[in-house]
Scaffold this motif. Sequence first.
Motif, PDB file in Angstrom:
ATOM      1  N   CYS A 160      32.025  51.895  36.058  1.00 27.57           N
ATOM      2  CA  CYS A 160      31.700  51.878  34.633  1.00 27.57           C
ATOM      3  C   CYS A 160      32.822  51.208  33.858  1.00 27.57           C
ATOM      4  O   CYS A 160      34.001  51.494  34.088  1.00 27.57           O
ATOM      5  N   ASP A 161      32.448  50.311  32.936  1.00 27.80           N
ATOM      6  CA  ASP A 161      33.418  49.709  32.032  1.00 27.80           C
ATOM      7  C   ASP A 161      32.670  49.289  30.771  1.00 27.80           C
ATOM      8  O   ASP A 161      31.438  49.180  30.780  1.00 27.80           O
ATOM      9  N   ASN A 162      33.413  49.054  29.688  1.00 27.28           N
ATOM     10  CA  ASN A 162      32.773  48.684  28.424  1.00 27.28           C
ATOM     11  C   ASN A 162      32.990  47.228  28.037  1.00 27.28           C
ATOM     12  O   ASN A 162      32.512  46.781  27.001  1.00 27.28           O
ATOM     13  N   ASP A 163      33.727  46.460  28.865  1.00 25.80           N
ATOM     14  CA  ASP A 163      33.967  45.055  28.531  1.00 25.80           C
ATOM     15  C   ASP A 163      32.888  44.197  29.173  1.00 25.80           C
ATOM     16  O   ASP A 163      32.719  44.227  30.397  1.00 25.80           O
ATOM     17  N   PRO A 164      32.148  43.423  28.382  1.00 22.80           N
ATOM     18  CA  PRO A 164      31.082  42.590  28.954  1.00 22.80           C
ATOM     19  C   PRO A 164      31.552  41.638  30.034  1.00 22.80           C
ATOM     20  O   PRO A 164      30.768  41.255  30.898  1.00 22.80           O
ATOM     21  N   ILE A 165      32.828  41.233  30.014  1.00 27.57           N
ATOM     22  CA  ILE A 165      33.286  40.325  31.054  1.00 27.57           C
ATOM     23  C   ILE A 165      33.297  41.014  32.412  1.00 27.57           C
ATOM     24  O   ILE A 165      33.113  40.383  33.458  1.00 27.57           O
ATOM     25  N   VAL A 166      33.473  42.340  32.421  1.00 25.45           N
ATOM     26  CA  VAL A 166      33.389  43.077  33.680  1.00 25.45           C
ATOM     27  C   VAL A 166      31.949  43.065  34.179  1.00 25.45           C
ATOM     28  O   VAL A 166      31.685  42.884  35.376  1.00 25.45           O
ATOM     29  N   LEU A 167      31.007  43.247  33.263  1.00 21.45           N
ATOM     30  CA  LEU A 167      29.598  43.160  33.615  1.00 21.45           C
ATOM     31  C   LEU A 167      29.268  41.794  34.199  1.00 21.45           C
ATOM     32  O   LEU A 167      28.499  41.680  35.157  1.00 21.45           O
ATOM     33  N   ALA A 168      29.876  40.750  33.642  1.00 26.26           N
ATOM     34  CA  ALA A 168      29.615  39.405  34.146  1.00 26.26           C
ATOM     35  C   ALA A 168      30.053  39.254  35.594  1.00 26.26           C
ATOM     36  O   ALA A 168      29.565  38.375  36.305  1.00 26.26           O
ATOM     37  N   HIS A 169      30.980  40.107  36.029  1.00 29.99           N
ATOM     38  CA  HIS A 169      31.454  40.060  37.413  1.00 29.99           C
ATOM     39  C   HIS A 169      30.898  41.215  38.241  1.00 29.99           C
ATOM     40  O   HIS A 169      31.373  41.466  39.347  1.00 29.99           O
ATOM     41  N   ALA A 170      29.884  41.897  37.717  1.00 32.93           N
ATOM     42  CA  ALA A 170      29.349  43.055  38.425  1.00 32.93           C
ATOM     43  C   ALA A 170      28.820  42.680  39.802  1.00 32.93           C
ATOM     44  O   ALA A 170      28.846  43.496  40.725  1.00 32.93           O
TER      45      ALA A 170
END
Length: 274
Positions: free
Chosen positions: A108-118
């Motif tokens: 879990c994280d709140n930075d969209p850039i982390v989502l981009a690397h999910a």
Amino acid sequence: MEQQNADTPVRSMRIDTGRPHPARMYDWFLGGKDNYPVDEELGRQLVAFAPAIPVMARMNRAFMHRATRWVAGQGVRQFLDIGTGIPTEPNLHQVAQEVAPDARVVYCDNDPIVLAHAEALLHGTAEGAVDYVQADARDTAAILEHARKVLDFDRPVALSLIALLHFLGDDDGAYELVERLKEALAPGSWLIMSHLTPDFHPEEAAQKVRDMYKAGGLTLDLRGRDRFARFFEGLEPAAPGIVAAEEWHPELGEPVAGQEDVHSGAYVAVARKP
């Protein structure tokens, strides 16, 4: 491998490049490239003041590797990692699944850039499961709702809060957040935590770092030992208890290059819910 996609498509998430973000700054400290000029600018200011910060970041990550390996060795097969950060190999699930290929992990994280690397976070073993949820750490209801799709909260879960809570002040509900998460865990679960502290550095230096984060629009609450220990109320710490990151079972990992003359500046602990 069971794999589930994060709830929000990457294209709909707006990445704020106008202010620094802790996950991207941490990536910069670790030598990564998934950050923006605003993150690098504050990072360079901090490193100019305290050149050991990149080594300290690697020491913190090394603790996460050792603690994950140790908890998996205790028989835990489920992990909830909040404040994941940008993927840096080995990721938590890779460490856990090296010990237990059937381990199930939710990030879990709140930075969209982390989502981009999910996608990078979701590559695990065929026997295990890995998932990612985009959410603010304070939204524990949403995190737990999503995590229950992958994790069985009637069985032990290792809750990993690595280098997260010093970005939340008491007024932000840091203690309440941890209590809600602890309450959701079954007996036999573990809390793994690291947290920056001012206890090993001159107060004027600690205040300077706080001020630099504040100027960047970020909260930095460097808690002392007693305030750190409050997060573990009701839990049973594993030996050696609350110690500096580099002092927690160093035999379980490899030394970090450059750590010989550097203090991590962080308290850590691993504790079991009875």
